[in-house]
Design a protein around this motif. Structure first.
Motif, mmCIF file in Angstrom:
data_model
loop_
_atom_site.group_PDB
_atom_site.id
_atom_site.type_symbol
_atom_site.label_atom_id
_atom_site.label_comp_id
_atom_site.label_asym_id
_atom_site.label_seq_id
_atom_site.Cartn_x
_atom_site.Cartn_y
_atom_site.Cartn_z
ATOM 1 N N ASP A 133 0.901 2.203 -1.069
ATOM 2 C CA ASP A 133 1.343 2.162 -2.468
ATOM 3 C C ASP A 133 1.220 3.558 -3.068
ATOM 4 O O ASP A 133 0.123 4.050 -3.321
ATOM 5 C CB ASP A 133 0.486 1.162 -3.245
ATOM 6 N N GLU A 134 2.341 4.220 -3.285
ATOM 7 C CA GLU A 134 2.326 5.594 -3.790
ATOM 8 C C GLU A 134 1.777 5.689 -5.206
ATOM 9 O O GLU A 134 1.386 6.771 -5.653
ATOM 10 C CB GLU A 134 3.738 6.177 -3.737
ATOM 11 N N ALA A 135 1.747 4.565 -5.907
ATOM 12 C CA ALA A 135 1.240 4.589 -7.282
ATOM 13 C C ALA A 135 -0.285 4.666 -7.326
ATOM 14 O O ALA A 135 -0.859 4.995 -8.369
ATOM 15 C CB ALA A 135 1.728 3.353 -8.046
ATOM 16 N N GLN A 136 -0.930 4.353 -6.211
ATOM 17 C CA GLN A 136 -2.384 4.373 -6.156
ATOM 18 C C GLN A 136 -2.873 5.734 -5.652
ATOM 19 O O GLN A 136 -2.356 6.247 -4.672
ATOM 20 C CB GLN A 136 -2.911 3.269 -5.238
ATOM 21 N N GLU A 137 -3.851 6.298 -6.324
ATOM 22 C CA GLU A 137 -4.381 7.601 -5.936
ATOM 23 C C GLU A 137 -5.787 7.447 -5.317
ATOM 24 O O GLU A 137 -6.547 6.573 -5.710
ATOM 25 C CB GLU A 137 -4.460 8.534 -7.150
ATOM 26 N N GLY A 138 -6.065 8.333 -4.386
ATOM 27 C CA GLY A 138 -7.409 8.374 -3.797
ATOM 28 C C GLY A 138 -7.709 7.282 -2.785
ATOM 29 O O GLY A 138 -8.877 7.111 -2.386
ATOM 30 N N ILE A 139 -6.681 6.545 -2.351
ATOM 31 C CA ILE A 139 -6.915 5.447 -1.404
ATOM 32 C C ILE A 139 -7.482 5.972 -0.087
ATOM 33 O O ILE A 139 -8.395 5.378 0.504
ATOM 34 C CB ILE A 139 -5.618 4.651 -1.156
ATOM 35 N N THR A 140 -6.951 7.104 0.390
ATOM 36 C CA THR A 140 -7.409 7.663 1.664
ATOM 37 C C THR A 140 -8.898 8.000 1.612
ATOM 38 O O THR A 140 -9.655 7.684 2.541
ATOM 39 C CB THR A 140 -6.608 8.919 2.024
ATOM 40 N N ASP A 141 -9.331 8.628 0.516
ATOM 41 C CA ASP A 141 -10.747 8.981 0.377
ATOM 42 C C ASP A 141 -11.627 7.733 0.264
ATOM 43 O O ASP A 141 -12.731 7.685 0.828
ATOM 44 C CB ASP A 141 -10.956 9.873 -0.849
ATOM 45 N N GLU A 176 -2.730 1.051 0.842
ATOM 46 C CA GLU A 176 -2.609 2.348 1.516
ATOM 47 C C GLU A 176 -1.204 2.930 1.407
ATOM 48 O O GLU A 176 -1.024 4.142 1.347
ATOM 49 C CB GLU A 176 -3.011 2.207 2.993
#
Length: 296
Positions: free
Chosen positions: A215-223, A213
């Protein structure tokens, strides 16, 4: 004869603007209510009343009032299960009407209010029951959470049983070969047993994804997390919905059998019988699929 003492308190207050005249009339008869700062507080020191008694005039006035709840579940219940069995010829407006809320408890009235409200999200209900003797086996408590999604209920015995399961889980996990405590054991995160393996898998996935959550490198974690958490809520409701469907099936069978006894002339061509039979077939199929008796 045992004389139980029952006390109920609730919070927060329900917004008055969201409560119809009929709902207000019924709630004031079932519980002790107080209007405070634009809200309706529900409580009682004597336990909820059922059946309740209202005058026919007040009931009709509340029922005929034009308001935002014109299609509320309570109005439908009163029309179909109360007014339909009253004598229609020359009724006395001051005669009393007995309303049995066994099939439509006051909690359902509250849930309908919350579902319509733009501000109310939930109502917490805490209930104490005791006997003047104060013996350990004569008192207890329960807590309910009423939201637009359902009425969730647990007794003090249910909660204590859950706490004991957590305690046993901690006790069984304490030894770690050399007697040292096992790491990462927290009573807060030990979940109660759940027969639905899908829930367990979704919770494991949710915890795994939550680790990314920040990790700025990961996208779409919130969704992804939102989707997993919504799926967990839905899966947890499946056993509850299945039990409710089984109860409805039993009730429908009872109504059908009673109908045949009272009116043996009913045939397959009767529309009501056809609808009931269709419902039972659908219910049987859904229950069988849910319990793994039917495979694709």
């Amino acid at each position: 004869m045992t004389c139980l003492q029952t006390k109920i308190t609730t919070y927060p207050a329900l917004p008055i603007v969201d409560i119809s005249p009929l709902e207000k009339l019924i709630l004031f008869k079932v519980l002790d209510c107080a209007e405070i700062d634009g809200g309706l507080e529900l409580y009682t020191d004597t336990g909820p009343m059922n059946p309740i008694v209202v005058s026919r005039r007040k009931l009709m006035e509340a029922l005929d009032t034009s308001d935002q709840a014109k299609e509320s579940l309570l109005k439908r219940f009163v029309r179909e299960r109360v007014l339909s069995i009253l004598p229609a010829e020359d009724p006395d407006p001051e005669s009393v009407v007995f309303i049995d809320l066994s099939e439509f408890p006051w909690q359902f009235v509250v849930q309908d209010i919350i579902t319509r409200s733009s501000t109310a999200r939930e109502l917490v209900v805490i209930q104490w029951i005791s006997d003047p003797s104060q013996r350990p086996d004569t008192f207890g408590a329960s807590v309910s959470l009423i939201t637009e999604n359902g009425v969730f209920y647990a007794t003090s015995e249910d909660l204590l049983a859950d706490f004991r399961k957590r305690d046993q889980a901690l006790a069984s996990g304490t030894p770690n070969g050399d007697g040292a405590p096992r790491p990462h054991i927290d009573s807060v995160v030990v979940p109660p047993d759940n027969p639905n393996n899908t829930v367990d898998a979704l919770m494991m996935a949710e915890r795994f994804v939550a680790g990314f959550e920040d990790d700025e490198a990961q996208e779409g974690i919130t969704d992804i997390l939102a989707g997993l958490r919504a799926a967990i809520r839905r899966e947890r409701l499946r056993p509850v919905l299945l039990d409710a469907l089984k109860e409805l099936r039993s009730a429908a069978i009872g109504f059908r059998d009673d109908g045949y006894r009272r009116a043996p002339h009913l045939s397959v061509g009767n529309e009501a019988v056809n609808m009931l039979s269709a419902f039972l077939l659908t219910a049987e199929r859904i229950i069988a699929e849910a319990e793994g008796q039917i495979h694709d």
